[in-house]
Write a protein that holds these residues in place. Structure first.
Motif, PDB file in Angstrom:
ATOM      1  N   ASP A  54      93.775  35.632  21.290  1.00 27.66           N
ATOM      2  CA  ASP A  54      95.164  35.498  21.743  1.00 27.66           C
ATOM      3  C   ASP A  54      96.153  36.283  20.890  1.00 27.66           C
ATOM      4  O   ASP A  54      97.342  36.349  21.227  1.00 27.66           O
ATOM      5  CB  ASP A  54      95.569  34.015  21.731  1.00 27.66           C
ATOM      6  CG  ASP A  54      94.700  33.180  22.656  1.00 27.66           C
ATOM      7  OD1 ASP A  54      94.277  33.706  23.699  1.00 27.66           O
ATOM      8  OD2 ASP A  54      94.436  32.004  22.326  1.00 27.66           O
ATOM      9  N   SER A 104      89.746  30.696  21.902  1.00 22.32           N
ATOM     10  CA  SER A 104      90.953  31.368  22.373  1.00 22.32           C
ATOM     11  C   SER A 104      91.140  31.157  23.875  1.00 22.32           C
ATOM     12  O   SER A 104      90.171  30.986  24.628  1.00 22.32           O
ATOM     13  CB  SER A 104      90.873  32.869  22.080  1.00 22.32           C
ATOM     14  OG  SER A 104      90.802  33.125  20.694  1.00 22.32           O
ATOM     15  N   ASN A 154      92.380  33.522  25.818  1.00 21.17           N
ATOM     16  CA  ASN A 154      91.929  34.786  26.389  1.00 21.17           C
ATOM     17  C   ASN A 154      90.484  35.023  25.951  1.00 21.17           C
ATOM     18  O   ASN A 154      90.225  35.660  24.936  1.00 21.17           O
ATOM     19  CB  ASN A 154      92.835  35.929  25.919  1.00 21.17           C
ATOM     20  CG  ASN A 154      92.557  37.238  26.644  1.00 21.17           C
ATOM     21  OD1 ASN A 154      91.465  37.456  27.162  1.00 21.17           O
ATOM     22  ND2 ASN A 154      93.547  38.119  26.665  1.00 21.17           N
TER      23      ASN A 154
END
Length: 394
Positions: free
Chosen positions: A278, A53, A55
């Motif tokens: 995400d 991801s 994030n």
């Protein structure tokens, strides 16, 4: 669990102690178990998705929260837990729910007595964990009290009195928690209980007494505590409304808006998902684009675990989750395991309105009890010698 304590350190200590109880044969058998493999695949997908991801912080948080899918299968499938220990765990859970409820009741009573403020309602009342999860805990506690306790403590008259007291207390607690899905799930499950409990001696009298008793309790609670019932009226009004205000922060309205956007996201990333790290960022961007200011202000997730998993992991992750919920429900019906069947029903209903696996409270409840019941038929546990709990033969 009902006190909302972080259990990470306890799980680590549990893991260390388990190394001294290693059974090579049991360990190898557990590794081949289909349920163990499904749960391992689910956590593995979260690990891979989390690291891929954008994030990373959110991805790592998702992995951390989902570690129940690694810890509980490890303990229950790879090690032999004695039946007496299983009973003690379930008794401890029920007792824990009761004492947690007493903490909430005495706290609210003290506040009302000292300041006149009424906190016998929803999250103001359930201060240890979210009201929806506490309702779910107490409902499962009722099922254990109805189905398991008579088998384990049938000859103990005092415990029979305590059992009924706990059941009534939990019903009152569920009402005070004022979770809308808590109400719906409780009514649905408790409606099914007489048909399952008395299936061998099902008659009009037994069913009528059970249903009338439930209705009387509900009516009395509505009269004594009218405020929780207002949430149901608000929800019905929202559902029947043709136009929902996009800026609304009301729980039912905002869920309907979120689910619409979640479906659109799933359509665009159907096969692989957007990544567990995400998923919430994608949702937030969608809220911003569509003007869902109520959802945006509260940083809300999909509020549906099936949607949340589909957004993050795509088709395969969703299929695994469906097997662990709907598949287990079918398995419980096939095995005629009433507790497992009702447990799965509770989970599925709550998955429809909450992203339960985004929280520790939801993961512990779902994975812990699922693993326990897939490895133990708790209504037919063998009687062990020198047990502190004396089950009845049946």
């Amino acid at each position: 669990m009902p006190f909302g304590v972080m259990v990470g350190p306890l799980v680590i200590l549990w893991f260390i102690s388990s190394l001294f109880l290693f059974d090579k044969k049991k360990f190898k058998e557990g590794l081949k178990n289909k349920w163990f493999l499904l749960m391992f695949a689910f956590i593995l997908m979260h690990v891979i998705s989390g690291f891929l991801s954008d994030n990373k912080q959110e991805g790592l948080s998702s992995i951390e929260i989902k570690l129940s899918f690694l810890a509980f299968p490890y303990f229950f499938f790879l090690f032999g837990i004695k039946s007496d220990t299983v009973k003690r765990m379930l008794v401890a859970f029920v007792s824990g729910c009761f004492f947690a409820l007493m903490v909430c009741v005495f706290r609210a009573a003290y506040i009302y007595y000292s300041s006149g403020e009424n906190e016998f309602f929803y999250n103001l009342f359930s201060v240890l964990i979210h009201a929806g999860y506490f309702s779910m805990y107490m409902l499962f506690g009722i099922l254990l009290l109805v189905f398991a306790y008579p088998l384990w403590f049938g000859s103990d008259k005092w415990l029979k009195v305590i059992r009924y007291f706990f059941i009534v207390s939990f019903l009152v607690g569920i009402f005070l928690c004022a979770s809308k899905m808590g109400y719906i799930t409780a009514v649905f499950i408790l409606f099914l209980v007489p048909f399952i409990k008395f299936k061998d001696r099902l008659n009009f009298k037994n069913v009528s007494i059970s249903i009338i008793s439930l209705l009387v309790i509900v009516v009395v609670l509505i009269k004594v505590f009218p405020k929780p019932f207002e949430r149901i009226n608000n929800a019905l009004t929202t559902v029947s409304s043709k136009n929902i205000d996009k800026t609304s922060g009301e729980s039912t309205a905002v869920r309907l808006l979120i689910w619409t956007e979640s479906i659109e996201i799933i359509k665009g990333s159907f096969w692989l998902g957007v990544g567990t790290g995400d998923a919430n960022d994608i949702l937030q961007n969608r809220y911003r684009e569509k003007g869902l200011t109520g959802a945006l202000a509260h940083n809300l997730n999909a509020h549906n675990q099936f949607f949340q998993t589909a957004i993050g992991l795509g088709l395969l992750g969703t299929l695994i989750l469906l097997i662990l919920t709907l598949g287990v429900l079918i398995y419980g019906v096939y095995k005629r395991d009433s507790i497992l069947t009702l447990f799965s029903t509770i989970v599925i209903l709550n998955f429809l309105v909450e992203s339960m696996l985004q929280t520790q409270s939801g993961n512990l409840f779902f994975v812990g009890f699922l693993c326990l019941m897939l490895t133990n038929d708790i209504l037919n546990l063998p009687i062990e010698k020198h047990s502190g709990i004396s089950p009845q033969k049946h």
